[in-house]
Design an enzyme around this catalytic site. Structure first.
Site, PDB file in Angstrom:
ATOM      1  N   TYR A 422       0.812  -1.253  -0.108  1.00  0.00           N
ATOM      2  CA  TYR A 422       0.166   0.117   0.049  1.00  0.00           C
ATOM      3  C   TYR A 422       0.814   1.292   0.138  1.00  0.00           C
ATOM      4  O   TYR A 422       1.912   1.202   0.046  1.00  0.00           O
ATOM      5  CB  TYR A 422      -1.100  -0.100   1.167  1.00  0.00           C
ATOM      6  CG  TYR A 422      -0.819  -0.049   2.534  1.00  0.00           C
ATOM      7  CD1 TYR A 422       0.449   0.314   2.871  1.00  0.00           C
ATOM      8  CD2 TYR A 422      -1.564  -0.360   3.443  1.00  0.00           C
ATOM      9  CE1 TYR A 422       0.779   0.063   4.292  1.00  0.00           C
ATOM     10  CE2 TYR A 422      -1.397  -0.397   4.879  1.00  0.00           C
ATOM     11  CZ  TYR A 422      -0.072  -0.200   5.274  1.00  0.00           C
ATOM     12  OH  TYR A 422       0.222  -0.058   6.596  1.00  0.00           O
ATOM     13  N   GLU A 423       0.201   2.490  -0.167  1.00  0.00           N
ATOM     14  CA  GLU A 423       0.895   3.813  -0.283  1.00  0.00           C
ATOM     15  C   GLU A 423       1.986   3.744  -1.406  1.00  0.00           C
ATOM     16  O   GLU A 423       2.762   4.254  -1.356  1.00  0.00           O
ATOM     17  CB  GLU A 423       1.580   3.940   0.990  1.00  0.00           C
ATOM     18  CG  GLU A 423       1.875   5.533   1.342  1.00  0.00           C
ATOM     19  CD  GLU A 423       0.602   6.563   1.094  1.00  0.00           C
ATOM     20  OE1 GLU A 423      -0.361   6.210   1.691  1.00  0.00           O
ATOM     21  OE2 GLU A 423       0.960   7.514   0.522  1.00  0.00           O
ATOM     22  N   GLY A 424       1.284   2.914  -2.695  1.00  0.00           N
ATOM     23  CA  GLY A 424       2.208   2.897  -3.672  1.00  0.00           C
ATOM     24  C   GLY A 424       2.950   1.507  -3.628  1.00  0.00           C
ATOM     25  O   GLY A 424       3.956   1.518  -3.078  1.00  0.00           O
ATOM     26  N   GLN A 429       7.293   2.750  -6.529  1.00  0.00           N
ATOM     27  CA  GLN A 429       8.256   3.434  -5.770  1.00  0.00           C
ATOM     28  C   GLN A 429       9.673   3.382  -6.817  1.00  0.00           C
ATOM     29  O   GLN A 429      10.012   4.556  -6.762  1.00  0.00           O
ATOM     30  CB  GLN A 429       8.751   2.952  -4.481  1.00  0.00           C
ATOM     31  CG  GLN A 429       7.495   2.819  -3.562  1.00  0.00           C
ATOM     32  CD  GLN A 429       6.928   4.094  -3.015  1.00  0.00           C
ATOM     33  OE1 GLN A 429       7.421   5.120  -3.025  1.00  0.00           O
ATOM     34  NE2 GLN A 429       5.508   3.965  -2.785  1.00  0.00           N
TER      35      GLN A 429
END
Lengths: 573, 573
Positions: A422-424, A429
């Site tokens: 999650y969060e990319g 990334q």
């Protein structure tokens, strides 16, 4: 659970490595060792005594949807109240909102033990902090007055609503709509998925920040706006409800919800059609928070592995009963030393990242902002990838007992897994690092980073005892420079050829970052001396001789390029 | 589930790479491509249609203990009957026991799709096969007559009882006792844990093979004997019962039990106080079976990742709707190509190992026995470590959806995890490799292996198109030789210094093994040509340029030795 907040390690990083007490960043002067020790000691105590005992409970019970309302596991309410009552939710929030106004680095340090103790519970607070930050930067004065104090105290909690069934990374495909109402409010309609802390009974109200498409914004991400949609308005339920609580691999204690918006009333946050900007200004902090999850959960797993390796006895030993603990075995030691080399490096890197954010925010230092923006995908991707590996190998130390749910090691592995996603997702990334950050500002941030490494290497030229640490860092930095040149050269000619090495580059940079931290820690350990300092030097040496050489392998893969990676047709898969 | 039995790949390994049809091993002559395709096609069909649909069911429902009897998940009974009815349980069993008498390599190939489809269900059969082999080699004529046919057909199933609460790897600490009864039977008393398929309702009887301590055998492993303890004797329950079904991270469909023996009636298998020998003669097969689990579960996860990467659409594409599938992205391709390079190499290596076992057993070839004994810890440790990594990165391709239990990717990860732990944890495999196998017979097996690699490298000296594959293998083999010398030299002086590198050596050898397989596959692919052959060459190139260079890193770590690994006192952890 054998876990204890590693206060000595945290203190070492803050005061011996980063020397926050000597920093020129506004607000740092008060961070003397006594002050931070008092705060972190209390945080550690709360984490050990209140949060940690609920970690397994949360995993076993999970969250459940009953009559349109999500219920969290037993005990979470009292623990969340303890976090509120202690002011732990608002360490770095504005005093005007009831916060303590401390630097972000203290927010980061305080949260490490909370995450190690109970990641799922900590997320309710972490997402609220994210909503607070977004609203504080972009909300209207009216919205800020109405919501910031409630979010700072976690009397109300917050969420981030981005993902939809048809789109994760690619937010340009968002379909949720917002239509203007006559009274300057909006009607939001659509379905969001994977909403962490989407619904629960820990707070009377939940403030959803929702990316949606307002009329006239066009297609893609440029047409998106950000809306604030409360669960409750003036005591009445808004037209937003949880459709489902997802059954997940881990973080069972956090309610991951499908959220349905059926003409729910909301208000615009920031400028119309500039929702992406409003959402992404707080991305560095959000991703640094996930990076910390990567190593904080791993720290808990490591401590459990150490405890087991010391307690579990087997034969062939030299003790009077003929037994000996597992920790005598070199392969067990190798695992535990790899853990320490990673975990201590990761802590230093994360706290350092937090000081760069403070420097950028509190001093308007654009150079610091550039470097932290460059490194954030590395922190998020590298620390969560490696943190998961630590959790897995900690489970391995437990042998068959590590596979049994009751013993807690499985939960560490299952919880740690989400941080890579999650969060990319970590592949995204890597793409962000190579495709955007590396070339940002004409390469100024990456050049600044190389200068930092170079300065650190040469700062110790007159200390021969530092050469065993600086020489490997210098070599790794050269490998990173060689890799960066490949991306610059090939990226223009054949982007796919370069991008085939994006994840390897993220890991290469991650190793250089930890190498940089270990040089700084070695320097601090030499200054400090004693058993603590001596142990640090052994771990520093371990990192330099057994871990940092991975840079060469990553460079070889980057050099190999995309020839084979892109060599098959899609149909051949 | 998108999984299909990879029949083309299996055929390629058997007939193009290993050329089983041309082998001089007795029984291989009949393994012509038409014959094996007919068998494997049927096995694949059964796996796809009957076993695979039950995989998620087994994970969700798990096994439960009700009134002293364990119940398996719904549908497992009918599926297990289908395995029995098709004769799949006895591919390589003795025709005298109702088996088909085919070579072990066919047993191996047949089981690959069964494991990919449903590892937990397959284990009931796999453990029975292990009990069959132990009993066949060591049982008395009476025991063999009474039990072998029932075990071959899986009318009754089998178990292995080694672990106890206080001992896993170190069997010398076993406390379970056996007392002789007047009628040549024994009374077995003790508690065993982690007994896979320990109890269930798939069969009328379960035949437990139990390591226990009989009077007069002394302490340690030398005092252990092996006993056959049936769940039911002449229609009556024996004094053995499941105490608990463990809640595990994965393989929920297989009942992992605590087994209580309360003076249970049993019979000696093999010689008194020679139980370890009886148990370990079948270890090569058991560990090869776990090695296969390592890649077979990973194969299923990989196929699911490929399917998702092709189906999942996102923006910025060149299609008319502006969308494109995930698989266009280089980082996704990198993951999937890494998978293929591992999975196809692992299949070749495992099947090759099975042919070495056939050569040893069917021809009494001591050289083959030496090489397979050397490599078995590598197959078990390396293929399960890497197989788990494949499952994790396949889950990563699914992004957030991979973390949701309904989508099946979490199960692959959780199931694959156990293969690194049981049947000798992978750290123990590394110790076996370095501490025992490397120096076995004065180093004869490892020298024979180096000769094999050398012969393969030079067999293609006249074919310049093979140089891109043979040159990297030659380099890696030299690195392995350098590492082996380090163990020989340092092992005598300071065992801990050498053992600090044991896991790195296991991985180094694993890479050399896959390199050897990829040279053989490249040779076969060149001979074969066509799209299939061309794709194989790309994957071979991928292995050589992007994976095999890991050998250098492992060598560097081995060279670093134990200085830092053993550098801290136990109290400093």
């Amino acid at each position: 659970m054998a876990w204890h907040a590693p206060l000595d390690e945290m203190d070492f990083v803050l005061h011996r490595v980063l020397k926050v007490q000597d920093s020129d960043i506004p607000g740092y002067a008060e961070l003397d060792p006594g002050f931070t020790a008092a705060i972190l000691g209390e945080a550690g105590k709360l984490a050990e005594e209140v949060l940690a005992p609920l970690n397994a409970v949360g995993d076993r019970q999970g969250c459940r949807l009953e009559n349109g309302q999500v219920r969290v596991p037993e005990g979470f309410h009292a623990a969340f109240d303890a976090l509120r009552d202690g002011g732990w939710t608002a360490i770095d929030c504005d005093p005007a909102d009831g916060g303590q106004g401390l630097p972000y680095v203290m927010h980061t340090a305080v949260n490490e033990p909370f995450v190690s103790a109970n990641m799922a519970l900590n997320m309710y607070m972490g997402l609220t902090h994210g909503a607070y930050s977004a609203l504080r930067l972009h909300g209207s004065p009216e919205l800020k007055a109405a919501y910031l104090p409630k979010l700072a105290s976690c009397e109300w909690t917050g969420t981030m609503n981005l993902t939809e069934p048809q789109c994760g990374t690619d937010l340009g495909l968002i379909r949720t709509k917002a239509e203007p109402a006559p009274d300057e409010s909006w009607k939001v309609t659509g379905t969001k998925i994977f909403i962490s802390a989407g619904d629960h009974d820990l707070a009377e109200n939940i403030i959803h920040l929702v990316l949606a498409r307002a009329p006239g914004g066009g297609e893609g991400t440029k047409g998106l706006s950000l809306f604030l949609v409360p669960k409750v308005i003036d005591g009445a339920r808004n037209a937003v409800s949880p459709g489902k609580v997802e059954a997940k691999m881990g973080i069972h204690g956090n309610a991951t919800c499908v959220m349905n918006y059926d003409g729910a009333t909301g208000w615009l946050v920031g400028d119309l059609h500039k929702g992406m900007r409003a959402m992404f200004t707080m991305m560095n902090e959000a991703r640094l928070g996930v990076a910390m999850q990567g190593f904080a959960v791993a720290e808990a797993a490591h401590q459990a592995a150490v405890a087991y390796a010391k307690e579990r006895l087997q034969g062939h030993g030299t003790r009077s009963d003929g037994l000996e603990p597992l920790i005598v075995h070199p392969d067990i030691r190798r695992i535990l030393m790899d853990h320490k080399a990673f975990l201590q490096g990761a802590r230093a890197l994360t706290y350092w990242g937090a000081t760069l954010i403070d420097r950028a925010h509190r001093m308007g230092d654009k150079g610091a902002d550039g470097v932290v923006s460059l490194l954030i995908p590395v922190l998020k991707g590298f620390l969560t990838d490696k943190g998961f590996e630590v959790a897995v190998s900690a489970q391995q130390v437990w042998g068959g007992h590590g596979y049994i749910e009751d013993n807690g090691m499985s939960q560490h592995v299952r919880d740690a897994r989400i941080a890579m996603i999650y969060e990319g997702a970590n592949g995204v990334q890597a793409l962000d690092l190579v495709g955007r950050k590396l070339g940002a500002e004409g390469g100024k941030p990456v050049m600044a980073f190389f200068e930092m490494v170079k300065a650190e290497v040469h700062a110790h030229d007159d200390r021969p005892e530092m050469a065993e640490f600086t020489a490997p860092l210098k070599a790794a930095s050269k490998q990173m420079q060689a890799a960066a040149m490949i991306f610059v050269e090939r990226g223009l000619k054949d982007p796919d050829d370069a991008l085939a090495g994006s994840t390897d580059f993220l890991h290469l940079v991650g190793h250089v970052c930890l190498g940089l931290m270990w040089v700084r820690m070695a320097r601090a350990a030499l200054e400090m001396g004693g058993d603590f300092g001596a142990a640090k030097l052994v771990i520093a040496r371990h990192y330099m001789t057994r871990v940092l050489p991975a840079c060469g392998l990553h460079l070889a893969r980057i050099e190999a390029g995309g020839r084979t990676v892109m060599g098959l047709k899609a149909e051949a898969f």
